[in-house]
Design a protein around this motif. Structure first.
Motif, PDB file in Angstrom:
ATOM      1  N   VAL C  78      34.931   8.843   7.618  1.00 26.00           N
ATOM      2  CA  VAL C  78      33.582   8.923   7.097  1.00 26.00           C
ATOM      3  C   VAL C  78      32.843   9.920   8.094  1.00 26.00           C
ATOM      4  O   VAL C  78      31.910  10.794   7.196  1.00 26.00           O
ATOM      5  N   PHE C  81      33.211  13.299   5.698  1.00 27.37           N
ATOM      6  CA  PHE C  81      32.365  13.189   4.753  1.00 27.37           C
ATOM      7  C   PHE C  81      31.042  13.647   4.723  1.00 27.37           C
ATOM      8  O   PHE C  81      30.471  14.159   3.836  1.00 27.37           O
ATOM      9  N   LEU C  82      30.336  13.153   5.887  1.00 30.77           N
ATOM     10  CA  LEU C  82      29.074  13.211   6.201  1.00 30.77           C
ATOM     11  C   LEU C  82      28.689  14.162   7.241  1.00 30.77           C
ATOM     12  O   LEU C  82      29.309  13.850   8.167  1.00 30.77           O
ATOM     13  N   LYS C  83      27.863  15.124   7.072  1.00 29.92           N
ATOM     14  CA  LYS C  83      27.708  16.107   8.138  1.00 29.92           C
ATOM     15  C   LYS C  83      26.778  15.464   9.012  1.00 29.92           C
ATOM     16  O   LYS C  83      25.678  14.764   8.509  1.00 29.92           O
ATOM     17  N   MET C 221      30.908   5.588  13.797  1.00 28.48           N
ATOM     18  CA  MET C 221      30.583   5.404  12.048  1.00 28.48           C
ATOM     19  C   MET C 221      29.216   5.490  11.760  1.00 28.48           C
ATOM     20  O   MET C 221      28.712   6.015  10.775  1.00 28.48           O
ATOM     21  N   LEU C 225      26.822   7.637   9.616  1.00 30.72           N
ATOM     22  CA  LEU C 225      26.102   7.281   8.292  1.00 30.72           C
ATOM     23  C   LEU C 225      24.727   7.354   8.598  1.00 30.72           C
ATOM     24  O   LEU C 225      24.073   7.677   7.288  1.00 30.72           O
ATOM     25  N   GLN C 226      24.247   7.010   9.412  1.00 28.94           N
ATOM     26  CA  GLN C 226      22.812   7.054   9.597  1.00 28.94           C
ATOM     27  C   GLN C 226      22.047   8.555   9.392  1.00 28.94           C
ATOM     28  O   GLN C 226      21.522   8.650   8.682  1.00 28.94           O
ATOM     29  N   SER C 227      22.841   9.360  10.138  1.00 28.38           N
ATOM     30  CA  SER C 227      22.185  10.867  10.189  1.00 28.38           C
ATOM     31  C   SER C 227      22.849  11.809   9.176  1.00 28.38           C
ATOM     32  O   SER C 227      23.231  12.922   9.887  1.00 28.38           O
ATOM     33  N   ASP C 228      22.985  11.368   8.194  1.00 31.65           N
ATOM     34  CA  ASP C 228      23.440  12.315   7.001  1.00 31.65           C
ATOM     35  C   ASP C 228      22.289  13.256   6.453  1.00 31.65           C
ATOM     36  O   ASP C 228      21.800  12.843   5.619  1.00 31.65           O
ATOM     37  N   GLY C 230      20.080  15.724   4.874  1.00 32.25           N
ATOM     38  CA  GLY C 230      19.669  16.796   3.643  1.00 32.25           C
ATOM     39  C   GLY C 230      20.892  17.244   2.755  1.00 32.25           C
ATOM     40  O   GLY C 230      22.054  16.627   2.900  1.00 32.25           O
ATOM     41  N   ASP C 231      20.710  18.172   2.088  1.00 30.56           N
ATOM     42  CA  ASP C 231      21.674  18.779   1.342  1.00 30.56           C
ATOM     43  C   ASP C 231      22.497  19.856   2.050  1.00 30.56           C
ATOM     44  O   ASP C 231      22.266  20.206   2.993  1.00 30.56           O
ATOM     45  N   GLU C 232      23.452  20.655   1.289  1.00 31.14           N
ATOM     46  CA  GLU C 232      24.457  21.362   2.121  1.00 31.14           C
ATOM     47  C   GLU C 232      23.946  22.362   2.957  1.00 31.14           C
ATOM     48  O   GLU C 232      22.894  22.972   2.766  1.00 31.14           O
TER      49      GLU C 232
END
Lengths: 164, 111, 232, 123, 89, 85
Positions: C78, C81-83, C221, C225-228, C230-232
């Protein structure tokens, strides 16, 4: 002493909670002491609100009176709301009203708002400064002062003594 | 003793049922919350206390149960009422007035 | 249209496969030998009332070690996958004052309850897995109530790796002190008195470490999940 | 028995959701339902009618140690399925979160949640 | 437990089941998501009471721990949906 | 006897909630329905005398499952509103 007060109160609360949960065995007391000490050290800065409690005899007396008044209001308003629900016409007159409170400390405001919410018929929707916005199932008047007297004042006089 | 406890539990269960009935009959979210999540608080308290009276050895855990319910329940229903108001759910036509809407009309997003 | 027919066919076939499981199932009236041995051994060998805990921690201890590893891999996935970009999104609506002060007061209570659950895993229901989840719930409450809630990631990672290492070392202690086929055997500590908190050897210790590990993994985790942002 | 059948039906409903829905999040909800159903089936298989939980306290036996174990064997249900499901639930949550993270990532790259828009990633 | 007490307890149990079913009807009907969350909350409280009654019937004090976990954590779900609805999650 | 009736009632409600979760249009409603399934499953675990499993399901199903789904939903909704594709 002033700074330590919230931590100490938190420690006592957690310790008593553990004793009710698990009993007063020797092993239990050791673990209870260690874990509540660690937690109260971690959360001492967050739980500053607990420092507002006054621990004078008068305040403790008021706390018991408050509990009594709260239970009485709870039963009274539950019977009232149950009557409304069961009557076939559904006699409600709802709306959101504005009341004001004199309490300043966060813990006092929390307990006041929760008491208002817990008694059926009234429910805190939003707090802004010294005004509470309350959804009331049966509005009787339009005036802020009389509304305040009807909803808030019962609880406020005791809470003011306890939390200042 | 057990009989008293059983009667108190029955009373609590009936109050929970009345709360559910109120949630079934009331016209809008706020009134449903009034009966639904708070008449049930007293109901569940009475049900637990009845069990505690009927079985005296369990009273410690029962008291904790009541305490947890009484602390957590108003916070959640307050949060839900606030969210319902800000997400633009209107009050029913029967309502008399809405001071919060008058004072802060911009905060609500009506989409 | 043919697709719906196919799906209906698949579902009916599945139900037909399950049918014998439901109809030919007869309720047993006695424990089988394996389970009876576990229940008896839990009380006789390990001095522990909760038979489920004895299966999880001792008899199938290696399995649990594997499960904890799977949990670690999933939460690491997890995070992969999420920055983490905390600074971008700050247009969350403020939580109400009551929610904030209520969360501050409830979080220590929930943490204490979680500790109660995982230290009493060998006496009452509960144990490391639910206790760890309760700890993560306290974290989640703070995360939801306060929009600028921060904590140091290193503390959580440190707790997680420390409890994982401690778990393995307790297993190795059984290997060292009791003999070669005693990996994860908790009996190198005193078995203690029946029904007390400090009993059943090292089981409360192991379950506490599992609880801390699960709690910190779940917290990490939830945070990713909470602080993903913006975009790349 | 009822719970066994109910668990099986939950599995079938979850698979129905996974096969017919297009939205990725709805597929993952179907997966969560299947998860719950499988856990229910596993625990229901271990149940023995009229027996109680495998935790030996005063309600099962007032003796201590090995004697308690002897008495308890006749009164409790199978602990093994409980122990398996206990860990499986937590793992299930972690796997669900992993799938959701993957769904978020797919939405970020493909700008869509519809499963049919990802045809080129099939094999 | 003598028979009258058992009958009263069973009646309370049936009433709780009816409350749960009624709340579920509100869940199916409810026009907005907030209505559904209210119904979910009622079902949770009725569920906690059902757990307590089950522990009385089974005569096990340890079942109360499950009810305690629910009583302490059930408000998290409601708060999560509420914060999502007002855009603050 | 009463346990059998309770099981049947819970099973019916839970199956209806599952069907609702499949058929409903809004994803948020499906998430709340899965929360209801989890609550009823926890009571059922207690009825088959597995309190450990019931406690784990209670701790997970009451908060974490809902929140994990809602976080995913939030990210997707945010991105959709800012880019508007």
């Amino acid at each position: 002493m002033r700074k330590l007060k919230p931590g100490i109160i938190l420690f006592i609360i957690l310790f008593v909670l553990w004793i009710i949960l698990a009993g007063t065995d020797r092993d239990e007391l050791i673990i209870a002491g260690v874990s509540s000490l660690v937690i109260s050290l971690l959360f001492a800065s967050k739980a500053k609100a607990l420092g507002n409690i006054h621990l004078s005899p008068k305040a403790i007396c008021c706390a018991f009176m408050y509990l009594f008044v709260f239970l009485r209001e709870l039963v009274k308003s539950t019977i009232d709301v149950a009557g409304r629900v069961l009557s076939p016409r559904l006699p409600i007159n709802p709306g959101i009203v504005k009341v004001h409170t004199r309490l300043k400390s966060p813990l006092g405001r929390l307990i006041l708002a929760n008491s208002i919410t817990l008694t059926p018929g009234t429910m805190t929707v939003e707090t802004q400064g010294e005004y509470f916005y309350i959804h009331w199932i049966d509005i009787q008047t339009d005036d802020i002062e009389t509304t305040t007297k009807a909803i808030v004042s019962i609880f406020e006089e005791y809470l003011e003594v306890i939390f200042g | 003793m057990q009989l008293i406890g059983a009667v108190i539990s029955l009373l609590g269960a009936i109050i929970i049922f009345i709360g559910a009935l109120g949630a079934f009959r009331m016209p809008d979210v706020y009134n449903r919350m009034q009966t639904g999540t708070k008449a049930t608080t007293l109901g569940s308290m009475l049900a637990f206390l009845g069990v505690g009276i009927a079985v005296p050895g369990w009273i410690g855990k029962i008291v904790l149960l009541v305490l947890f319910i009484i602390i957590t329940n108003p916070i959640s229903s307050h949060a839900l009422a606030r969210a319902a108001h800000y997400s633009g759910i209107k009050l029913t036509e029967k309502s008399v007035r809405d001071n919060l809407e008058e004072d802060y009309p911009d905060e609500v997003d009506n989409d | 249209m043919i697709k719906y027919l196919l799906i209906a066919l698949v579902l009916i076939g599945m139900g037909w496969l399950f049918l014998p499981l439901a109809t030919e199932y007869f309720t047993p009236t006695q424990l089988n030998n394996l389970a009876a041995n576990y229940v008896y051994g839990s009380a006789a060998d390990l001095n522990m009332p909760n038979a489920v805990t004895s299966v999880v921690v001792t008899y199938r201890g290696l399995d649990t070690l594997g499960e904890v590893t799977v949990l670690f891999l999933a939460t690491a996935g997890v995070g992969f996958f999420l920055k983490r970009k905390n600074s971008i999104k700050s247009k969350r609506r403020h939580g109400s004052e009551i929610l904030k002060s209520g969360a501050d007061l409830l979080a220590p209570l929930i943490i204490l309850f979680g500790i109660y659950i995982f230290t009493h895993g060998h006496l009452t229901p509960g144990g490391g897995f639910p206790g760890g989840v309760v700890l993560a719930s306290a974290f989640l409450l703070l995360l939801m109530a306060q929009e600028h809630f921060t904590f140091s990631h290193s503390v959580i990672q440190f707790t997680e790796s420390l409890s994982g290492i401690a778990y393995v070392f307790i297993g190795l202690a059984g290997l060292l002190l009791l003999g070669l086929n005693h990996f994860l055997d908790p009996r190198w500590l005193n078995l203690g008195q029946w029904g007390k908190l400090f009993s059943a050897g090292a089981v409360p210790l192991i379950y506490s470490f599992i609880g801390l590990k699960v709690g910190s993994e779940m917290s990490g985790m939830l945070d990713s999940l909470q602080s993903d942002g913006g975009d790349e | 028995m009822i719970i066994l059948i109910h668990g099986l039906m939950l599995i079938i409903i979850g698979i129905w959701a996974m096969l017919t829905r297009k939205n990725l999040i709805r597929i993952i909800i179907g997966f969560a339902i299947v998860d719950t159903g499988i856990n229910l089936v596993l625990v229901a298989i271990g149940y023995i009618k009229g027996k109680t939980a495998p935790i030996i306290n005063d309600a099962v036996s007032t003796a201590q140690g090995a004697a308690a174990g002897m008495q308890a064997v006749d009164k409790v249900v199978d602990p093994v399925p409980s122990a398996l499901v206990l860990t499986a639930i937590v793992i299930g949550l972690a796997v669900t979160a992993l799938m959701l993270a993957y769904a978020i990532r797919m939405h970020k790259t493909g700008r869509s949640l519809n499963i049919d828009d990802f045809e080129e990633q099939k094999w | 437990m003598d028979s009258i007490t058992a009958i009263i307890f069973n009646t309370a149990f049936y009433v709780l089941m009816a409350a749960m079913a009624l709340a579920f009807v509100r869940f199916i009907k409810g026009p907005t998501s907030a209505d559904r969350v209210v119904a979910f909350d009622i079902m949770t409280i009725a569920g906690i009471s059902v757990i307590v009654f089950i522990s009385v019937i089974a005569q096990r004090v340890i079942y109360l721990d499950v009810a305690m976990v629910y009583a302490l954590l059930s408000f998290l779900g409601v708060i999560a949906v509420a914060r999502y609805l007002e855009g603050g999650l | 006897m009463i346990e059998t009736i309770l099981t049947i009632v819970l099973a019916i409600i839970s199956l209806m909630a599952a069907v609702y979760a499949v058929l409903t249009k809004k994803t948020l409603n499906a998430i709340i329905a899965s929360g209801i399934i989890s609550l009823l499953a926890s009571i059922m675990f207690l009825l088959v005398s597995a309190p450990d499993v019931a406690m784990t399901e209670a701790a997970i199903g009451s908060g974490l499952t809902t929140v994990v789904f809602l976080y995913a939903l939030k990210h997707i909704k945010d991105r959709r509103s800012t880019h508007d594709d």
